[in-house]
Design a protein around this motif. Structure first.
Motif, PDB file in Angstrom:
ATOM      1  N   ALA A 136      -0.647   7.255  -8.292  1.00 25.15           N
ATOM      2  CA  ALA A 136       0.525   6.410  -8.086  1.00 25.15           C
ATOM      3  C   ALA A 136       1.585   6.701  -9.136  1.00 25.15           C
ATOM      4  O   ALA A 136       1.379   7.510 -10.048  1.00 25.15           O
ATOM      5  CB  ALA A 136       0.129   4.944  -8.121  1.00 25.15           C
ATOM      6  N   GLY A 137       2.717   6.010  -9.016  1.00 23.17           N
ATOM      7  CA  GLY A 137       3.769   6.123 -10.012  1.00 23.17           C
ATOM      8  C   GLY A 137       3.706   4.994 -11.013  1.00 23.17           C
ATOM      9  O   GLY A 137       2.735   4.231 -11.069  1.00 23.17           O
ATOM     10  N   GLY A 138       4.775   4.879 -11.806  1.00 19.69           N
ATOM     11  CA  GLY A 138       4.840   3.814 -12.804  1.00 19.69           C
ATOM     12  C   GLY A 138       6.042   2.916 -12.619  1.00 19.69           C
ATOM     13  O   GLY A 138       6.350   2.109 -13.479  1.00 19.69           O
ATOM     14  N   TRP A 139       6.729   3.052 -11.479  1.00 26.07           N
ATOM     15  CA  TRP A 139       7.914   2.239 -11.203  1.00 26.07           C
ATOM     16  C   TRP A 139       7.521   0.805 -10.854  1.00 26.07           C
ATOM     17  O   TRP A 139       6.362   0.508 -10.609  1.00 26.07           O
ATOM     18  CB  TRP A 139       8.711   2.843 -10.037  1.00 26.07           C
ATOM     19  N   GLU A 140       8.514  -0.052 -10.787  1.00 24.59           N
ATOM     20  CA  GLU A 140       8.293  -1.408 -10.301  1.00 24.59           C
ATOM     21  C   GLU A 140       9.537  -1.888  -9.554  1.00 24.59           C
ATOM     22  O   GLU A 140      10.645  -1.421  -9.785  1.00 24.59           O
ATOM     23  CB  GLU A 140       7.946  -2.363 -11.450  1.00 24.59           C
ATOM     24  N   HIS A 141       9.314  -2.823  -8.648  1.00 27.78           N
ATOM     25  CA  HIS A 141      10.365  -3.278  -7.744  1.00 27.78           C
ATOM     26  C   HIS A 141      10.577  -4.779  -7.883  1.00 27.78           C
ATOM     27  O   HIS A 141       9.648  -5.529  -8.194  1.00 27.78           O
ATOM     28  CB  HIS A 141       9.978  -2.946  -6.298  1.00 27.78           C
ATOM     29  N   ALA A 143      -8.881 -12.301  -4.943  1.00 25.94           N
ATOM     30  CA  ALA A 143      -8.671 -12.569  -6.364  1.00 25.94           C
ATOM     31  C   ALA A 143      -8.514 -11.234  -7.070  1.00 25.94           C
ATOM     32  O   ALA A 143      -9.436 -10.702  -7.675  1.00 25.94           O
ATOM     33  CB  ALA A 143      -9.859 -13.351  -6.942  1.00 25.94           C
ATOM     34  N   THR A 144      -7.327 -10.684  -6.979  1.00 27.01           N
ATOM     35  CA  THR A 144      -7.082  -9.327  -7.459  1.00 27.01           C
ATOM     36  C   THR A 144      -5.839  -9.286  -8.336  1.00 27.01           C
ATOM     37  O   THR A 144      -4.930 -10.109  -8.201  1.00 27.01           O
ATOM     38  CB  THR A 144      -6.914  -8.361  -6.267  1.00 27.01           C
ATOM     39  N   GLN A 145      -5.801  -8.313  -9.224  1.00 26.60           N
ATOM     40  CA  GLN A 145      -4.596  -8.029 -10.003  1.00 26.60           C
ATOM     41  C   GLN A 145      -3.637  -7.116  -9.238  1.00 26.60           C
ATOM     42  O   GLN A 145      -2.494  -6.943  -9.642  1.00 26.60           O
ATOM     43  CB  GLN A 145      -4.967  -7.321 -11.319  1.00 26.60           C
ATOM     44  N   ILE A 146      -4.100  -6.508  -8.140  1.00 19.59           N
ATOM     45  CA  ILE A 146      -3.354  -5.394  -7.552  1.00 19.59           C
ATOM     46  C   ILE A 146      -3.205  -5.532  -6.031  1.00 19.59           C
ATOM     47  O   ILE A 146      -3.697  -4.694  -5.280  1.00 19.59           O
ATOM     48  CB  ILE A 146      -4.020  -4.052  -7.904  1.00 19.59           C
ATOM     49  N   PRO A 147      -2.516  -6.555  -5.541  1.00 18.91           N
ATOM     50  CA  PRO A 147      -2.414  -6.712  -4.087  1.00 18.91           C
ATOM     51  C   PRO A 147      -1.756  -5.522  -3.390  1.00 18.91           C
ATOM     52  O   PRO A 147      -2.174  -5.130  -2.297  1.00 18.91           O
ATOM     53  CB  PRO A 147      -1.589  -7.990  -3.923  1.00 18.91           C
ATOM     54  N   HIS A 148      -0.738  -4.929  -4.000  1.00 22.40           N
ATOM     55  CA  HIS A 148      -0.057  -3.812  -3.357  1.00 22.40           C
ATOM     56  C   HIS A 148      -0.934  -2.562  -3.320  1.00 22.40           C
ATOM     57  O   HIS A 148      -1.026  -1.877  -2.295  1.00 22.40           O
ATOM     58  CB  HIS A 148       1.257  -3.500  -4.080  1.00 22.40           C
ATOM     59  N   ILE A 149      -1.578  -2.278  -4.432  1.00 24.54           N
ATOM     60  CA  ILE A 149      -2.464  -1.104  -4.472  1.00 24.54           C
ATOM     61  C   ILE A 149      -3.666  -1.321  -3.567  1.00 24.54           C
ATOM     62  O   ILE A 149      -4.114  -0.401  -2.876  1.00 24.54           O
ATOM     63  CB  ILE A 149      -2.898  -0.816  -5.924  1.00 24.54           C
ATOM     64  N   LEU A 150      -4.188  -2.539  -3.536  1.00 22.99           N
ATOM     65  CA  LEU A 150      -5.320  -2.837  -2.655  1.00 22.99           C
ATOM     66  C   LEU A 150      -4.941  -2.579  -1.197  1.00 22.99           C
ATOM     67  O   LEU A 150      -5.735  -2.016  -0.429  1.00 22.99           O
ATOM     68  CB  LEU A 150      -5.759  -4.294  -2.850  1.00 22.99           C
ATOM     69  N   ARG A 151      -3.745  -2.975  -0.811  1.00 25.25           N
ATOM     70  CA  ARG A 151      -3.301  -2.752   0.568  1.00 25.25           C
ATOM     71  C   ARG A 151      -3.296  -1.264   0.904  1.00 25.25           C
ATOM     72  O   ARG A 151      -3.801  -0.845   1.949  1.00 25.25           O
ATOM     73  CB  ARG A 151      -1.907  -3.341   0.744  1.00 25.25           C
ATOM     74  N   VAL A 170      11.882 -12.171  -6.292  1.00 31.63           N
ATOM     75  CA  VAL A 170      10.680 -11.596  -5.703  1.00 31.63           C
ATOM     76  C   VAL A 170      10.257 -10.441  -6.608  1.00 31.63           C
ATOM     77  O   VAL A 170      11.029  -9.501  -6.836  1.00 31.63           O
ATOM     78  CB  VAL A 170      10.932 -11.088  -4.272  1.00 31.63           C
ATOM     79  N   THR A 171       9.050 -10.518  -7.139  1.00 34.58           N
ATOM     80  CA  THR A 171       8.602  -9.520  -8.102  1.00 34.58           C
ATOM     81  C   THR A 171       7.348  -8.801  -7.611  1.00 34.58           C
ATOM     82  O   THR A 171       6.479  -9.408  -6.977  1.00 34.58           O
ATOM     83  CB  THR A 171       8.332 -10.173  -9.480  1.00 34.58           C
ATOM     84  N   THR A 174       2.066  -9.249  -0.095  1.00 35.73           N
ATOM     85  CA  THR A 174       2.740  -8.015   0.300  1.00 35.73           C
ATOM     86  C   THR A 174       3.705  -8.209   1.457  1.00 35.73           C
ATOM     87  O   THR A 174       4.488  -7.305   1.758  1.00 35.73           O
ATOM     88  CB  THR A 174       1.705  -6.929   0.678  1.00 35.73           C
ATOM     89  N   GLN A 175       3.680  -9.365   2.102  1.00 32.48           N
ATOM     90  CA  GLN A 175       4.655  -9.646   3.154  1.00 32.48           C
ATOM     91  C   GLN A 175       5.916 -10.284   2.567  1.00 32.48           C
ATOM     92  O   GLN A 175       6.978 -10.221   3.166  1.00 32.48           O
ATOM     93  CB  GLN A 175       4.059 -10.562   4.219  1.00 32.48           C
ATOM     94  N   VAL A 176       5.796 -10.877   1.391  1.00 32.11           N
ATOM     95  CA  VAL A 176       6.955 -11.455   0.697  1.00 32.11           C
ATOM     96  C   VAL A 176       7.524 -10.426  -0.274  1.00 32.11           C
ATOM     97  O   VAL A 176       8.725 -10.164  -0.314  1.00 32.11           O
ATOM     98  CB  VAL A 176       6.547 -12.737  -0.053  1.00 32.11           C
ATOM     99  N   SER A 177       6.639  -9.858  -1.078  1.00 33.33           N
ATOM    100  CA  SER A 177       7.006  -8.797  -2.019  1.00 33.33           C
ATOM    101  C   SER A 177       6.490  -7.478  -1.442  1.00 33.33           C
ATOM    102  O   SER A 177       5.346  -7.087  -1.671  1.00 33.33           O
ATOM    103  CB  SER A 177       6.376  -9.070  -3.386  1.00 33.33           C
TER     104      SER A 177
END
Length: 807
Positions: A484-489, A224-232, A503-504, A539-542
């Motif tokens: 980290a940076g401030g970009w988004e994909h 239950a996180t706001q940050i799955p990518h950063i957590l990874r 996919v966001t 993180t496997q989808v996005s």
């Protein structure tokens, strides 16, 4: 082929959220809903002491308890648990103690984890916690922030101080303004005040939960996180797991407000437990654990001096902060007060500015992001100071603001704190707010009540604000030493039937991304709103993203979606030109139709999509795919603004405070979905008003949290809040394709000073100059009584958060 009817616009339409039907009918899937074969359950042993040495831990009874599989202590995990990450070292000499997920030798706040029980059921794990015998050698806790700042008792003697870092911005040194000392010495009036930003607890709906499955080729983490990518990334770095072997999924997340913008000890522990046992493991905290063990917000002492001419024109602003880090530095703990450094000047033209912040350790749970993250603190301080200046000069609070704010024809405007505001119209927002509020009529009523000696006095609170949204650009974050940076994909995938998957990299926890992104892509590609599917949080989808916080979702993540959709269009034009036997440069696209310029010959988006899928007749060398990726790094922050007005009634006999009327006019640029914007504003207002009137995390002198449940920690419910009158003006952002700005934190940032200014406006006549937040009936009543008897203690303010202010 001829042109068909064009697609009706989606942007600006008040659509009900796509995701709500599932969420409100029980078809949502939260982390705690996860059930995996053979899954084990965790319970944490937490220290009851705020500061102590661990002299021994006896786990034998717990290990022998029914259903218990294993008990792990900090010493069992030495060498593999590492130290919890801090991604924002704000200075080169920042001091930070090691922060093991499970304490090994000392504990430094009440609630710190000292052991973990792994059992076959949640009940067995919780029961066995009581059987773990921990022996402590108590040490003197340092709880009061001002005391900690004086270094009289060192929490970490090896650091030599309780100070973590001191960060300074000086406009004279930066070349953005004049010298603050000169401004103050030359001023005709100088106003100095000290304010206390109380400690708050992010009271999200869903307690934190983590499930880890180690049985596959990848280690899968649901959180239950706001940050799955950063957590990874952080789990990989902290635990030495190859990032390619980690998959992180954020399923439905029940609120965050910054409280889930964290890499938590519990997440690390659940991963370690799964590795030790080879079994799926789950940990879901109780609400009381949320209160004592999850990070808190705010907690600062703010001292400001504002210099001005006798006519109210400001000449300088000097800000000194002491910010409470708590016992450790969390993910971005040290940077939170620094975010506010750029916003203390607010909407005003200060010729000189200096900001200094000292981050200090105490024996409390660490602080970190909470809705607004540094900007509410800054806005509160400057808006309180503008009222104080108006009072000193005998001016109307609107008048003193209008004299100093940036005029609409002065944009873009380079501020004294080094930012460039791209657009805004403070005059228009204020004029509309005053009209909706009935400002003159309420001032007249206020005068009548004062003259009649009414028991219930009326106060009018003003807050004009701006904030920086979209935590970016990357180069700015790099200059501030953020990791980290401030970009988004984003990725836009076109399916054979003309349907679209988006996919966001931003991960929603209540913001309505699925609906807004569907509207954006439906308009961009000319497809039906219902034909857009939005995928996120895995993180496997996005595969790439920097997640959701700081009102960055639309202004950064949404722009990545737009860029990816535009790439799809450019690819599709090549195919459309081939099908229409025309030159690519002659193809125009609008409303889902590709047409040959100057003719009625065209082909629909869906026809092009199927032609690409079939690949029977494509241009030579054309890869049969319309799918497109984009990574967007903004050139600037976005700067929403607004004017908030509160009519406050104060019962002078009981101290009871009531919000009689609340009006806000916000400017968030162009609006994608007005219904979602209104919801975000309403939620933000509730949290800002809660800080002003209700919420406060209170520790006693021993470091025990006294507000450890919703019985003591007062969160307002619907009957405690008024109906809000909201409206908007629109000055589009000039730095992104949609002209949008952030909205998720605006209400929280602006409402707190409006409420407090209104309370004080009602009771200043009695000699009250401040009431420390929250402005509870007890504090308001004591402030009035003390002022009436002329004791000199009538402000209800101590500046240290001491017991006197809590009574």
């Amino acid at each position: 082929m001829t042109v068909t009817e064009e697609h009706a616009p989606e942007i600006g339409k008040a659509r009900a959220r796509k995701e709500d039907a599932r969420l409100i009918t029980g078809r949502s899937r939260y982390t705690d809903n996860m059930v995996l074969p053979g899954m084990l359950h965790l319970a944490m042993v937490r220290s009851p002491l705020a500061r102590a040495r661990i002299t021994s831990i006896d786990t034998s009874a717990a290990r022998s308890a029914p259903g218990v599989v294993r008990v792990l202590t900090g010493k069992d995990l030495t060498g593999e648990q590492g130290s919890m990450p801090n991604a924002w070292p704000v200075t080169e000499d920042q001091k930070a103690p090691p922060h093991p997920a499970v304490a090994e030798e000392t504990v430094n706040f009440a609630g710190e984890i000292v052991a973990v029980v792994i059992a076959r059921s949640p009940a067995a794990a919780r029961d066995a916690v009581e059987l773990v015998d921990v022996d402590y050698e108590p040490l003197t806790p340092v709880v009061d922030l001002a005391t900690a700042a004086r270094d009289e008792e060192l929490i970490y003697p090896e650091l030599g101080t309780n100070h973590s870092a001191t960060w300074v911005f000086d406009s004279a040194e930066a070349g953005t303004g004049g010298d603050i000392k000169e401004a103050i010495s030359a001023a005709e009036i100088v106003v100095e005040r000290t304010f206390r930003q109380q400690r708050l607890i992010p009271a999200f709906m869903e307690p934190r939960s983590t499930v880890v499955d180690p049985t596959g080729e990848q280690l899968t983490v649901w959180s239950a996180t706001q940050i799955p990518h950063i957590l990874r990334v952080m789990l990989a770095l902290t635990l030495g797991i190859p990032e390619s072997k980690l998959r992180v999924i954020a399923p439905d997340v029940g609120g965050g407000f910054g409280g889930k913008l964290q890499v938590t000890p519990e997440e690390v522990i659940t991963v370690l437990a799964a590795r030790h046992t080879g079994k799926p493991c789950k940990y879901t905290e109780t609400r009381s654990e949320t209160m004592v063990g999850a990070h808190h917000g705010r907690d600062q002492i703010q001292t400001l001096r504002i210099s001005a001419k006798a006519d109210g024109t400001v000449t300088g602003l000097d800000v000194h902060l002491v910010a409470n880090m708590g016992a450790y530095l969390g993910l971005i703990t040290s940077g939170i007060p620094i975010l506010g450094a750029f916003m203390y000047n607010g909407i005003y033209k200060f010729p000189a500015y200096r900001f200094e912040c000292t981050n200090v350790f105490t024996n409390q749970v660490w602080t970190d992001a909470y809705r607004g993250a540094g900007r509410p603190e800054a806005t509160f301080a400057i808006e309180r100071m503008m009222d104080e200046l108006a009072t000193e000069l005998g001016m109307d609070p609107i008048e003193v603001r209008e004299k100093n704010w940036i005029q609409h024809d002065e944009f873009p405007f380079a501020t004294v704190s080094s930012l460039e505001y791209d657009s805004g119209n403070y005059e228009a927002a204020t004029a509309k707010a005053l009209e909706l509020f009935g400002y003159d009529e309420l001032r007249a009523e206020q005068t009548r009540r004062r003259e009649s000696g009414d028991v219930v006095q009326l106060g009018i609170g003003v807050s004009t604000f701006t904030e920086m949204c979209g935590l970016a650009p990357s180069r700015v974050l790099g200059a501030l030493s953020y990791a980290a940076g401030g970009w988004e994909h984003a990725q836009v995938r076109v399916l054979p039937t003309g349907k679209v998957e988006v996919v966001t990299g931003v991960s929603p926890h209540g913001q309505g991304h699925v609906t807004s992104w569907s509207q954006i892509v439906a308009d961009r590609l000319g497809v039906a709103f219902e034909d857009v599917e939005v995928l996120h949080g895995d993180t496997q989808v996005s595969q790439r993203g920097l997640d959701t916080y700081g009102s960055r979702s639309l202004a950064v993540g949404g722009m990545a979606v737009v860029a990816a959709a535009d790439k799809v269009i450019e690819k599709a034009k090549v195919v459309a030109a081939h099908l229409l036997e025309a030159a690519t440069d002659d193809i125009e696209f609008s409303g889902g139709q590709f047409t040959v310029r100057g003719t009625d010959q065209g082909v629909g988006f869906g026809d092009v999509a199927f032609a690409v899928f079939a690949a029977h007749d494509l241009p030579d060398g054309f890869e049969p795919s319309l799918d497109s990726d984009a990574t967007y790094d903004p050139e600037n922050f976005s700067f929403p603004h607004g004017t908030h007005l509160a009519a406050m009634e104060v019962d002078t006999e009981t101290g009871q405070v009531r919000v009689r009327k609340y009006v806000c006019v916000d400017d968030v640029g162009n609006v994608i979905n007005p219904m979602i914007v209104d919801g975000q504003v309403h939620g933000g207002l509730a949290q800002g008003i809660a800080q002003a009137l209700f919420e406060e995390a209170v520790y006693d002198d021993s470091g025990t949290l006294l507000t450890g449940s919703f019985t003591e920690y007062l969160v307002p419910s619907a009957p405690d809040l008024p109906s809000f009158t909201t409206d908007r003006t629109v000055t589009p952002s000039t730095t992104n394709a949609l002209g949008v700005k952030g909205v998720g934190e605006a209400g929280t940032i602006a409402s707190t000073p409006a409420i407090v200014n209104g309370v004080l406006d009602a009771i200043r006549q009695f000699g009250v100059s401040d009431v420390e937040m929250p402005c509870s009936p007890s504090r308001v009543w004591h402030a009035i009584q003390a002022a009436r008897v002329g004791s000199g203690a009538g402000t209800g303010h101590t500046g240290t958060g001491g017991e006197e202010a809590r009574r």
